[in-house]
Design a protein around this motif. Structure first.
Motif, PDB file in Angstrom:
ATOM      1  N   LEU A 141       0.715  -1.445   0.125  1.00 33.82           N
ATOM      2  CA  LEU A 141       0.001  -0.111  -0.103  1.00 33.82           C
ATOM      3  C   LEU A 141       1.164   1.645  -0.182  1.00 33.82           C
ATOM      4  O   LEU A 141       1.486   1.281   0.799  1.00 33.82           O
ATOM      5  CB  LEU A 141      -1.131  -0.188   1.332  1.00 33.82           C
ATOM      6  N   ASP A 142       0.700   1.823  -0.791  1.00 33.93           N
ATOM      7  CA  ASP A 142       1.442   3.351  -1.237  1.00 33.93           C
ATOM      8  C   ASP A 142       0.686   4.237  -0.239  1.00 33.93           C
ATOM      9  O   ASP A 142      -0.699   5.051  -0.398  1.00 33.93           O
ATOM     10  CB  ASP A 142       1.787   3.901  -1.903  1.00 33.93           C
ATOM     11  N   THR A 143       1.108   4.319   1.047  1.00 33.04           N
ATOM     12  CA  THR A 143       0.479   5.816   1.692  1.00 33.04           C
ATOM     13  C   THR A 143       0.825   6.666   1.707  1.00 33.04           C
ATOM     14  O   THR A 143      -0.960   7.583   2.327  1.00 33.04           O
ATOM     15  CB  THR A 143       0.767   5.084   3.114  1.00 33.04           C
ATOM     16  N   ASN A 144       0.628   7.334   0.510  1.00 35.78           N
ATOM     17  CA  ASN A 144       0.885   8.659   0.155  1.00 35.78           C
ATOM     18  C   ASN A 144      -0.357   8.418  -0.812  1.00 35.78           C
ATOM     19  O   ASN A 144      -0.777  10.100  -0.584  1.00 35.78           O
ATOM     20  CB  ASN A 144       2.161   8.772  -0.573  1.00 35.78           C
ATOM     21  N   GLU A 149      -0.300  -1.181  -4.448  1.00 37.92           N
ATOM     22  CA  GLU A 149       0.618  -1.714  -6.254  1.00 37.92           C
ATOM     23  C   GLU A 149       1.336  -3.285  -6.098  1.00 37.92           C
ATOM     24  O   GLU A 149       0.565  -3.776  -4.580  1.00 37.92           O
ATOM     25  CB  GLU A 149       1.705  -0.342  -5.934  1.00 37.92           C
ATOM     26  N   HIS A 150       1.447  -3.588  -6.996  1.00 35.62           N
ATOM     27  CA  HIS A 150       2.282  -4.801  -6.436  1.00 35.62           C
ATOM     28  C   HIS A 150       3.856  -5.140  -6.574  1.00 35.62           C
ATOM     29  O   HIS A 150       3.864  -4.378  -7.662  1.00 35.62           O
ATOM     30  CB  HIS A 150       1.181  -5.736  -7.444  1.00 35.62           C
ATOM     31  N   GLN A 163      10.212   4.196   3.238  1.00 37.61           N
ATOM     32  CA  GLN A 163       8.586   5.604   3.983  1.00 37.61           C
ATOM     33  C   GLN A 163       7.300   5.805   3.381  1.00 37.61           C
ATOM     34  O   GLN A 163       8.453   5.650   1.321  1.00 37.61           O
ATOM     35  CB  GLN A 163       8.965   6.820   4.636  1.00 37.61           C
ATOM     36  N   GLY A 164       6.420   5.293   3.591  1.00 30.30           N
ATOM     37  CA  GLY A 164       5.399   5.990   2.682  1.00 30.30           C
ATOM     38  C   GLY A 164       4.842   4.074   1.979  1.00 30.30           C
ATOM     39  O   GLY A 164       3.415   4.906   1.556  1.00 30.30           O
ATOM     40  N   TYR A 165       5.685   3.327   2.349  1.00 26.36           N
ATOM     41  CA  TYR A 165       5.057   1.724   2.315  1.00 26.36           C
ATOM     42  C   TYR A 165       4.525   0.665   2.974  1.00 26.36           C
ATOM     43  O   TYR A 165       5.271   1.059   3.992  1.00 26.36           O
ATOM     44  CB  TYR A 165       5.916   1.400   0.870  1.00 26.36           C
ATOM     45  N   LYS A 166       3.397   0.313   3.582  1.00 24.83           N
ATOM     46  CA  LYS A 166       2.778  -0.294   4.167  1.00 24.83           C
ATOM     47  C   LYS A 166       2.590  -2.216   3.750  1.00 24.83           C
ATOM     48  O   LYS A 166       1.947  -2.150   2.290  1.00 24.83           O
ATOM     49  CB  LYS A 166       1.682  -0.458   4.310  1.00 24.83           C
TER      50      LYS A 166
END
Length: 189
Positions: A141-144, A149-150, A163-166
């Motif tokens: 998950l792109d938290t921004n 996304e895969h 940072q910015g990815y879960k």
């Protein structure tokens, strides 16, 4: 007339002082040794008492509560410092209400009160990676942007640091997603 002064004679010699000095050194040495032995005995006794005390009352582990319950406990302590307010249905968040009254009812009531009194540790939820069964890519998950996304397996270590990815999700998060084509892989601690 001037009087002539003579140097006084002393009856003290090195040989006459040695026994007195020897006795003084022996006296202080003995007293220091006795003081050290007393301190050593006292320390051993303190250790003995501490071991008896720790054996008399075994340490219990702090209760483990979900994060939402820990937040609720702190909220109530901050507002009115009354343990009974923990059970107030009107102000209680829904997730705490669910945990408290609909999951192992009596056990959780005792647990939250014990956590109030003794302190607690926060339960860490199990996290999962979501691996696509067809393409073997991982969901991130792109938290921004809020978009999923895969990514290939080789990218995952890089995303962990970025940072910015879960890339790991709780079971509750997974349950709220469409994940039929994904396999859950437990994240190792």
């Amino acid at each position: 007339m001037t009087k002539e002064m003579k140097r006084p004679t002393s009856h003290i010699s090195g040989n006459s002082i040695k026994p007195a000095l020897s006795k003084a050194v022996e006296f202080y040495t003995d007293n220091n040794r006795q003081a050290y032995e007393c301190i050593h005995e006292r320390d051993e006794y303190i250790d003995y008492l501490e071991s008896k005390l720790s054996n008399a009352r075994p340490q219990q582990a702090l209760p483990v509560v979900p994060e939402c319950v820990a937040e609720w406990i702190e909220c109530v302590k901050e507002k009115n410092n009354n343990a009974l307010a923990l059970l107030d249905d009107d102000n209680m968040p829904d997730d705490v209400n669910e945990w408290l009254f609909f999951q192992r009812n009596d056990d959780n009531i005792k647990l939250i009160l014990r956590a109030w009194l003794d302190g607690y540790t926060v339960e860490k939820p199990q996290l999962f990676y979501l691996k696509n069964k067809l393409t073997t890519s991982y969901l991130a998950l792109d938290t921004n942007t809020g978009y999923y996304e895969h990514w290939g397996e080789e990218i995952i270590p890089k995303l962990l640091k970025k940072q910015g990815y879960k890339i790991s999700f709780t079971q509750q998060e997974i349950d709220s997603m469409e994940t039929r084509s994904y396999e859950q892989i437990e994240v190792a601690e």
